[in-house]
Design a protein around this motif. Structure first.
Motif, PDB file in Angstrom:
ATOM      1  N   GLY A   1      -8.773   2.212  14.657  1.00 40.38           N
ATOM      2  CA  GLY A   1      -7.551   1.384  14.226  1.00 40.38           C
ATOM      3  C   GLY A   1      -7.822   0.002  13.908  1.00 40.38           C
ATOM      4  N   ALA A   2      -8.623  -0.245  14.029  1.00 40.62           N
ATOM      5  CA  ALA A   2      -9.446  -1.590  13.588  1.00 40.62           C
ATOM      6  C   ALA A   2      -9.564  -1.814  11.971  1.00 40.62           C
ATOM      7  N   GLU A   3     -10.391  -0.719  11.098  1.00 41.56           N
ATOM      8  CA  GLU A   3     -10.409  -0.043  10.500  1.00 41.56           C
ATOM      9  C   GLU A   3      -9.567   0.408   9.377  1.00 41.56           C
ATOM     10  N   LEU A   4      -8.293   0.839  10.048  1.00 33.22           N
ATOM     11  CA  LEU A   4      -6.828   0.828   9.653  1.00 33.22           C
ATOM     12  C   LEU A   4      -6.084  -0.410   9.462  1.00 33.22           C
ATOM     13  N   TRP A   5      -6.601  -1.120  10.581  1.00 36.24           N
ATOM     14  CA  TRP A   5      -5.403  -2.353   9.866  1.00 36.24           C
ATOM     15  C   TRP A   5      -5.837  -3.456   9.276  1.00 36.24           C
ATOM     16  N   ALA A   6      -7.631  -3.633   9.047  1.00 32.43           N
ATOM     17  CA  ALA A   6      -7.832  -4.342   7.893  1.00 32.43           C
ATOM     18  C   ALA A   6      -7.344  -3.603   6.665  1.00 32.43           C
ATOM     19  N   ALA A   7      -8.170  -2.079   6.764  1.00 31.68           N
ATOM     20  CA  ALA A   7      -7.195  -1.344   4.615  1.00 31.68           C
ATOM     21  C   ALA A   7      -6.214  -2.148   4.569  1.00 31.68           C
ATOM     22  N   VAL A   8      -5.102  -2.380   5.908  1.00 32.52           N
ATOM     23  CA  VAL A   8      -3.216  -2.392   4.933  1.00 32.52           C
ATOM     24  C   VAL A   8      -3.255  -4.091   4.670  1.00 32.52           C
ATOM     25  N   GLY A   9      -4.478  -4.651   5.567  1.00 24.70           N
ATOM     26  CA  GLY A   9      -4.822  -6.781   4.908  1.00 24.70           C
ATOM     27  C   GLY A   9      -5.498  -6.692   3.504  1.00 24.70           C
ATOM     28  N   ALA A  10      -6.190  -5.938   3.457  1.00 25.17           N
ATOM     29  CA  ALA A  10      -6.465  -5.580   2.007  1.00 25.17           C
ATOM     30  C   ALA A  10      -6.104  -5.418   1.092  1.00 25.17           C
ATOM     31  N   GLY A  11      -4.451  -4.765   1.303  1.00 32.87           N
ATOM     32  CA  GLY A  11      -4.130  -4.679   0.670  1.00 32.87           C
ATOM     33  C   GLY A  11      -4.632  -2.677  -0.050  1.00 32.87           C
ATOM     34  N   GLU A  12      -5.190  -2.135   0.478  1.00 32.42           N
ATOM     35  CA  GLU A  12      -5.501  -1.039  -0.057  1.00 32.42           C
ATOM     36  C   GLU A  12      -4.093   0.076   0.120  1.00 32.42           C
ATOM     37  N   ARG A  13      -3.852   0.847  -0.837  1.00 34.83           N
ATOM     38  CA  ARG A  13      -2.613   1.980  -1.207  1.00 34.83           C
ATOM     39  C   ARG A  13      -3.320   3.451  -1.631  1.00 34.83           C
ATOM     40  N   PRO A  14      -1.760   3.395  -1.489  1.00 34.59           N
ATOM     41  CA  PRO A  14      -2.277   5.512  -2.545  1.00 34.59           C
ATOM     42  C   PRO A  14      -3.104   4.661  -3.850  1.00 34.59           C
ATOM     43  N   ARG A  15      -2.852   5.980  -4.129  1.00 37.58           N
ATOM     44  CA  ARG A  15      -4.287   5.817  -5.843  1.00 37.58           C
ATOM     45  C   ARG A  15      -3.088   6.995  -6.375  1.00 37.58           C
ATOM     46  N   PRO A  16      -3.260   7.391  -7.877  1.00 33.41           N
ATOM     47  CA  PRO A  16      -3.174   8.783  -8.064  1.00 33.41           C
ATOM     48  C   PRO A  16      -4.061   9.624  -8.863  1.00 33.41           C
ATOM     49  N   SER A  17      -3.388  10.538  -8.119  1.00 30.17           N
ATOM     50  CA  SER A  17      -4.101  11.882  -7.777  1.00 30.17           C
ATOM     51  C   SER A  17      -4.990  11.846  -8.751  1.00 30.17           C
ATOM     52  N   ALA A  18      -6.152  12.574  -9.237  1.00 30.42           N
ATOM     53  CA  ALA A  18      -7.051  13.494 -10.289  1.00 30.42           C
ATOM     54  C   ALA A  18      -6.717  14.589 -10.420  1.00 30.42           C
ATOM     55  N   ARG A  19      -5.764  15.268  -9.278  1.00 26.23           N
ATOM     56  CA  ARG A  19      -6.250  16.577  -9.784  1.00 26.23           C
ATOM     57  C   ARG A  19      -4.282  17.140  -9.385  1.00 26.23           C
ATOM     58  N   LEU A  20      -3.805  16.286  -9.248  1.00 28.29           N
ATOM     59  CA  LEU A  20      -2.342  16.844  -8.692  1.00 28.29           C
ATOM     60  C   LEU A  20      -0.870  15.981  -9.218  1.00 28.29           C
TER      61      LEU A  20
END
Length: 469
Positions: free
Chosen positions: A115-134
């Motif tokens: 939970g702590a890592e996921l909270w930090a990821a949202v706070g750091a601005g991580e977001r979904p990215r364009p897929s290389a295969r879909l």
């Protein structure tokens, strides 16, 4: 009252300063010499009009919310008619006093493994990215939330079954990645359970929540494979495995509530429930189905439904057993009863779908909104979801900073029902321990029943008294 006035005054001054900065910058860039009328209109009347318009709109919204009747949400139908299932219909008022203990949680998500890592990821601005295969129908990459480094090939080697029907089913990326995510959380959970299984008489039930659209004809084989791979070491009769289809995140949270009812029938019995779910929507056939139903938007609109994936497992017990079994592995967490409502609308609902649910769970523990220390929801990219949550928090009197105290797990995990609801609950539990106070967990995914549950650290009661409800 004073902090509210100061915040309001500061916001007005900031708005005025922004307007002045824009106007003066425009005049300077164009070499304009303002007249007295220009100064009065642009530096005086314009900020006042904007600030006055805001307060008029805010007053209208509050007036509409005040007129909304508080309806008692209907009870949710159960998904599992086994021993864990609760009775149908709305629970009696006495049932609000029940609660559940969460001993530990494991997750594998695009934002991390805790939970702590996921909270930090949202706070750091991580977001979904364009897929290389879909790609979508136009050939553009689809924005996805993908777990990096997932050992899909290693799991595929262990899944050589020699049955054509099963091999064809397992050939899909959706099933294979989902089982790889489930493998990650089950292995971590069973390491913890192995230390508890030495206790004589301890009973374990494992419930795996699977996507409702999976073909149930493959469930007997999958049940047999999971039993052989992960639970073969348990003595006969001490471990029960169930596979349960779940339609959405709210259905997963209802399973938690059903477990709460079941374990509190015999709170002193040494019983544990491992609730696990793993889902991956990163499959071309899944995306084609979403596109046919109008749920998948092209890469130019990533704020809509984003394919995601994640795995999560929760180790649950009655509050009495949770305190006995916690040992030195950290304090357990207390989960309150679930309040559910009707599905929310994509637009126009505001916080009205969530208002009665939040009031219900706060009243069950005799708390008010000001005592909440954080909020975790399963919402994603859609702009209407945070607006709905913030309006509901304001109506409840919560004093949370939207940028610091509020987390929407779907912004990193994507759409991964039914695992997304349990991921949000695990994050809420982690935050409750860190804050040492109550945290509100919300389910507000589009086209899903709204849900609310309170989470707080489970404190040991004084001698001779049961754990607090």
């Amino acid at each position: 009252m004073a902090p509210t006035f100061i915040n309001m005054l500061g916001s007005c001054l900031m708005a005025t300063a922004c307007v002045w900065g824009l106007v003066l910058g425009w005049w300077d860039a164009n070499g304009h010499e303002p007249t007295a009328i220009d100064l009065a209109l642009h530096l005086g009347a314009l900020p006042l009009a904007l600030i006055g318009g805001y307060f008029l709109l805010r007053g209208f919204i509050d007036h509409v919310l005040a007129l909304q009747p508080v309806a008692v949400p209907a009870g949710a139908a159960t998904l599992d008619e086994g021993p864990v299932a609760s009775t149908r219909g709305h629970r009696a008022a006495a049932g609000h006093g029940l609660s559940l203990g969460l001993l530990d949680a494991w997750m594998v998500t695009p934002g991390g493994r805790s939970g702590a890592e996921l909270w930090a990821a949202v706070g750091a601005g991580e977001r979904p990215r364009p897929s290389a295969r879909l790609v979508d129908e136009a050939g553009f990459p689809v924005f996805v939330a993908e777990v990096e480094g997932l050992d899909v090939d290693g799991l595929a080697e262990r899944l050589q079954v020699g049955l054509p029907a099963q091999e064809a089913w397992l050939a899909s990326d959706e099933v294979l990645r989902s089982l790889a995510l489930l493998d990650g959380v089950l292995r971590g959970a069973l390491q913890r359970i192995a230390g508890l299984a030495a206790r004589p008489g301890l009973q374990l039930r494992c419930i795996c929540l699977l996507p409702a659209h999976w073909d149930a004809a493959h469930f007997p084989w999958l049940h047999s494979w999971l039993q052989r791979t992960y639970f073969a070491g348990f003595a006969p009769g001490r471990c029960e495995l169930s596979l349960v289809p779940a339609a959405d995140d709210a259905a997963a949270l209802r399973q938690v509530d059903d477990i709460c009812v079941a374990l509190n029938r015999e709170p002193d019995a040494e019983r544990l429930v491992l609730l696990a779910s793993a889902v991956s929507a990163l499959d071309a056939r899944v995306l084609a189905g979403w596109a046919d139903r109008g749920r998948l938007f092209p890469a130019s609109h990533p704020e809509q439904r984003v394919p995601g994936e994640g795995g999560v497992a929760l180790l649950l017990a009655s509050p009495v057993q949770a305190l006995r079994l916690a040992g030195g592995r950290g304090a357990p967490v207390q989960l309150g009863r679930l309040a559910t409502g009707r599905p929310g609308q994509a637009t126009g609902a505001g916080g009205r779908s969530l208002n009665p649910l939040i009031r219900e769970v706060l009243a069950a523990w005799q708390l008010d909104g000001a005592q909440l220390t954080a909020l975790v929801g399963d919402g994603g990219q859609r702009a209407s979801q945070p607006i709905e949550v913030l309006e509901a928090l304001a109506a409840a009197g919560a004093r949370l900073d939207p940028l610091v105290d509020c987390l929407a797990t779907g912004r990193v995990v994507g759409s991964a029902s039914p695992a997304g609801g349990l991921v949000a609950l695990a994050c809420a539990a982690s935050r409750a321990l860190a804050n040492r106070g109550p945290v509100l967990c919300l389910g507000n995914q589009d086209d899903s029943p709204r849900a609310a549950m309170l989470v707080r650290p489970l404190a040991a009661p004084p001698p001779g008294q049961p754990p607090r409800s």
